[in-house]
Write a protein that holds these residues in place. Structure first.
Motif, PDB file in Angstrom:
ATOM      1  N   GLY A  83      46.298  44.464  46.255  1.00 13.05           N
ATOM      2  CA  GLY A  83      45.331  44.175  45.017  1.00 13.05           C
ATOM      3  C   GLY A  83      44.302  43.596  44.944  1.00 13.05           C
ATOM      4  O   GLY A  83      43.182  43.742  44.018  1.00 13.05           O
ATOM      5  N   LEU A  84      43.947  42.927  46.292  1.00 11.10           N
ATOM      6  CA  LEU A  84      42.645  42.123  46.399  1.00 11.10           C
ATOM      7  C   LEU A  84      41.255  43.016  46.567  1.00 11.10           C
ATOM      8  O   LEU A  84      40.373  42.907  45.838  1.00 11.10           O
ATOM      9  CB  LEU A  84      42.716  41.422  47.369  1.00 11.10           C
ATOM     10  N   PRO A  85      41.349  44.199  47.314  1.00 10.76           N
ATOM     11  CA  PRO A  85      40.085  44.933  47.577  1.00 10.76           C
ATOM     12  C   PRO A  85      39.758  45.722  45.896  1.00 10.76           C
ATOM     13  O   PRO A  85      38.777  45.432  45.686  1.00 10.76           O
ATOM     14  CB  PRO A  85      40.582  46.115  48.288  1.00 10.76           C
TER      15      PRO A  85
ATOM     16  N   LEU B  87      40.847  37.546  38.415  1.00 11.47           N
ATOM     17  CA  LEU B  87      41.143  38.606  37.974  1.00 11.47           C
ATOM     18  C   LEU B  87      42.355  39.152  39.262  1.00 11.47           C
ATOM     19  O   LEU B  87      43.100  40.191  38.740  1.00 11.47           O
ATOM     20  CB  LEU B  87      40.157  39.564  37.870  1.00 11.47           C
ATOM     21  N   TRP B  88      42.436  38.674  40.151  1.00 13.79           N
ATOM     22  CA  TRP B  88      43.468  39.050  41.057  1.00 13.79           C
ATOM     23  C   TRP B  88      44.851  39.393  40.565  1.00 13.79           C
ATOM     24  O   TRP B  88      45.482  40.128  40.861  1.00 13.79           O
ATOM     25  CB  TRP B  88      43.572  38.021  42.375  1.00 13.79           C
ATOM     26  N   PRO B  89      45.547  38.415  39.868  1.00 15.46           N
ATOM     27  CA  PRO B  89      46.822  38.729  39.240  1.00 15.46           C
ATOM     28  C   PRO B  89      46.994  39.922  38.450  1.00 15.46           C
ATOM     29  O   PRO B  89      48.013  41.012  38.790  1.00 15.46           O
ATOM     30  CB  PRO B  89      47.156  37.275  38.369  1.00 15.46           C
ATOM     31  N   PHE B  90      45.823  40.277  37.857  1.00 13.23           N
ATOM     32  CA  PHE B  90      45.934  41.556  36.911  1.00 13.23           C
ATOM     33  C   PHE B  90      45.671  42.722  38.069  1.00 13.23           C
ATOM     34  O   PHE B  90      46.171  43.854  37.675  1.00 13.23           O
ATOM     35  CB  PHE B  90      44.690  41.490  35.760  1.00 13.23           C
TER      36      PHE B  90
ATOM     37  N   SER C 261      31.071  31.537  45.306  1.00 13.44           N
ATOM     38  CA  SER C 261      30.075  32.421  44.470  1.00 13.44           C
ATOM     39  C   SER C 261      30.823  32.919  43.437  1.00 13.44           C
ATOM     40  O   SER C 261      32.079  32.761  43.201  1.00 13.44           O
ATOM     41  CB  SER C 261      29.637  33.642  45.572  1.00 13.44           C
ATOM     42  N   ARG C 262      30.046  33.696  42.445  1.00 13.90           N
ATOM     43  CA  ARG C 262      30.270  33.985  41.346  1.00 13.90           C
ATOM     44  C   ARG C 262      31.549  35.231  41.199  1.00 13.90           C
ATOM     45  O   ARG C 262      32.510  35.150  40.767  1.00 13.90           O
ATOM     46  CB  ARG C 262      29.312  34.472  40.455  1.00 13.90           C
ATOM     47  N   THR C 263      31.327  36.123  42.305  1.00 15.18           N
ATOM     48  CA  THR C 263      32.083  37.183  42.775  1.00 15.18           C
ATOM     49  C   THR C 263      33.356  36.582  43.124  1.00 15.18           C
ATOM     50  O   THR C 263      34.457  37.105  42.741  1.00 15.18           O
ATOM     51  CB  THR C 263      31.180  38.168  43.584  1.00 15.18           C
TER      52      THR C 263
END
Length: 97
Positions: free
Chosen positions: A51-53, A11-14, A2-4
């Motif tokens: 950082g994931l949630p 964006l996860w590293p940021f 999915s797009r999300t």
């Protein structure tokens, strides 16, 4: 995928970096009341799963904005013709009499 999910992975590293920095700084503030300071390496390691949630919530928000922008876009050729295509100069600065 999915797009999300794709946006979350991009964006996860940021998100990890933001969580790691905030965790380390929170431990520095906690040292004022006698709590131990977390080493930066431990803050970085702990930020990997934490950082994931927040990144997922942020990605959902961005995808919602993208979908809202796509809804506002003209879909068919008749809608495109109804939109004014005057040059910006004519719209912002009409001819003076």
């Amino acid at each position: 995928m999915s797009r999300t999910a794709r946006l979350t992975l991009m964006l996860w590293p940021f998100g990890m970096g933001a969580v790691g920095v905030n965790l380390f700084f929170a431990s520095l503030i906690g040292s004022w009341v006698g709590l131990p300071v977390i080493p930066p390496v431990w803050a970085a390691i702990v930020s990997i799963p934490l950082g994931l949630p927040p990144t997922w919530f942020f990605a959902r928000y961005i995808v919602g904005l993208m979908e809202q922008a796509e809804e506002d876009r003209p879909i068919c050729e008749a809608d495109r013709r109804s939109v004014s295509h005057q040059p910006v100069r004519q719209v912002l600065m009409p001819k003076m009499l």
